[in-house]
Design a protein around this motif. Sequence first.
Motif, PDB file in Angstrom:
ATOM      1  N   GLN A   1      -4.520  12.916   0.454  1.00  0.00           N
ATOM      2  CA  GLN A   1      -3.756  11.684   0.386  1.00  0.00           C
ATOM      3  C   GLN A   1      -4.613  10.596  -0.258  1.00  0.00           C
ATOM      4  OE1 GLN A   1      -2.815   9.093   3.954  1.00  0.00           O
ATOM      5  NE2 GLN A   1      -0.808  10.028   3.581  1.00  0.00           N
TER       6      GLN A   1
ATOM      7  N   VAL B   1       0.875  -1.160   0.000  1.00  0.00           N
ATOM      8  CA  VAL B   1       0.000   0.000   0.000  1.00  0.00           C
ATOM      9  C   VAL B   1       0.918   1.217   0.000  1.00  0.00           C
ATOM     10  CG1 VAL B   1      -1.759   1.293   1.255  1.00  0.00           C
ATOM     11  CG2 VAL B   1      -1.825  -1.208   1.246  1.00  0.00           C
ATOM     12  N   ILE B   2       0.778   2.056  -1.012  1.00  0.00           N
ATOM     13  CA  ILE B   2       1.613   3.245  -1.161  1.00  0.00           C
ATOM     14  C   ILE B   2       0.737   4.468  -0.919  1.00  0.00           C
ATOM     15  CG2 ILE B   2       3.115   4.557  -2.710  1.00  0.00           C
ATOM     16  CD1 ILE B   2       3.421   1.841  -4.311  1.00  0.00           C
ATOM     17  N   ASP B   3       1.103   5.256   0.079  1.00  0.00           N
ATOM     18  CA  ASP B   3       0.399   6.505   0.379  1.00  0.00           C
ATOM     19  C   ASP B   3       1.041   7.625  -0.419  1.00  0.00           C
ATOM     20  OD1 ASP B   3      -1.277   5.397   2.433  1.00  0.00           O
ATOM     21  OD2 ASP B   3       0.441   5.462   3.788  1.00  0.00           O
TER      22      ASP B   3
ATOM     23  N   TRP C   1       5.665  10.375  -0.483  1.00  0.00           N
ATOM     24  CA  TRP C   1       4.975   9.103  -0.459  1.00  0.00           C
ATOM     25  C   TRP C   1       5.531   8.259   0.688  1.00  0.00           C
ATOM     26  CZ3 TRP C   1       7.920   4.651  -1.513  1.00  0.00           C
ATOM     27  CH2 TRP C   1       9.193   4.889  -2.004  1.00  0.00           C
TER      28      TRP C   1
ATOM     29  N   GLY D   1       2.812   1.444   3.268  1.00  0.00           N
ATOM     30  CA  GLY D   1       2.071   0.768   4.336  1.00  0.00           C
ATOM     31  C   GLY D   1       2.386  -0.712   4.325  1.00  0.00           C
TER      32      GLY D   1
ATOM     33  N   GLN E   1      -4.218   6.257  -1.838  1.00  0.00           N
ATOM     34  CA  GLN E   1      -3.392   5.063  -1.828  1.00  0.00           C
ATOM     35  C   GLN E   1      -3.523   4.288  -3.127  1.00  0.00           C
ATOM     36  OE1 GLN E   1      -5.029   3.106   1.645  1.00  0.00           O
ATOM     37  NE2 GLN E   1      -3.431   3.976   2.955  1.00  0.00           N
TER      38      GLN E   1
ATOM     39  N   ASN F   1       0.946  11.731  -1.056  1.00  0.00           N
ATOM     40  CA  ASN F   1       0.485  13.001  -0.497  1.00  0.00           C
ATOM     41  C   ASN F   1       0.414  14.055  -1.594  1.00  0.00           C
ATOM     42  OD1 ASN F   1       0.499  11.814   2.037  1.00  0.00           O
ATOM     43  ND2 ASN F   1       2.587  12.452   2.447  1.00  0.00           N
TER      44      ASN F   1
ATOM     45  N   VAL G   1      -1.973   0.311  -4.665  1.00  0.00           N
ATOM     46  CA  VAL G   1      -1.299  -0.931  -4.303  1.00  0.00           C
ATOM     47  C   VAL G   1      -0.499  -1.363  -5.516  1.00  0.00           C
ATOM     48  CG1 VAL G   1      -1.591  -3.338  -3.607  1.00  0.00           C
ATOM     49  CG2 VAL G   1      -3.132  -1.577  -2.692  1.00  0.00           C
TER      50      VAL G   1
END
Length: 114
Positions: A75, A27-29, A108, A111, A77, A31, A79
């Motif tokens: 933000q 999981v990539i956040d 970024w 998660g 997310q 911003n 995947v």
Amino acid sequence: MNWPNDADGAVFRLLVKNNCDFEKEYVIDLNLDFDHWPLTEEEISNIKALFPNVEIVNPGPGQDIGNGVNIGFLQFQVVNKLSYEYITELQASVTKSISKYKGWCDSWGVGGGD
């Protein structure tokens, strides 16, 4: 692996030190920062049309503002497997999409894996 000497390369070097498995999806956040805050309802609506899972992150009443953070951000997310090329191309694409709202994407985080 040899990544450029920039902020994204630094994150990848840190991920290696933390034994990141680059074969896994994470999981990539992402911003989304803006030169103004708060965004208008129209700006938020237009950005949500581009990125439906975007969330508004307002500065907290105590902790964030007390630490000098007085501007919010958005933000969302995705995947995906991690690669420098994927991250930098994704940030560039997102920045292009939100630039008319005076926004950019240059931060970024990762998660948990799926």
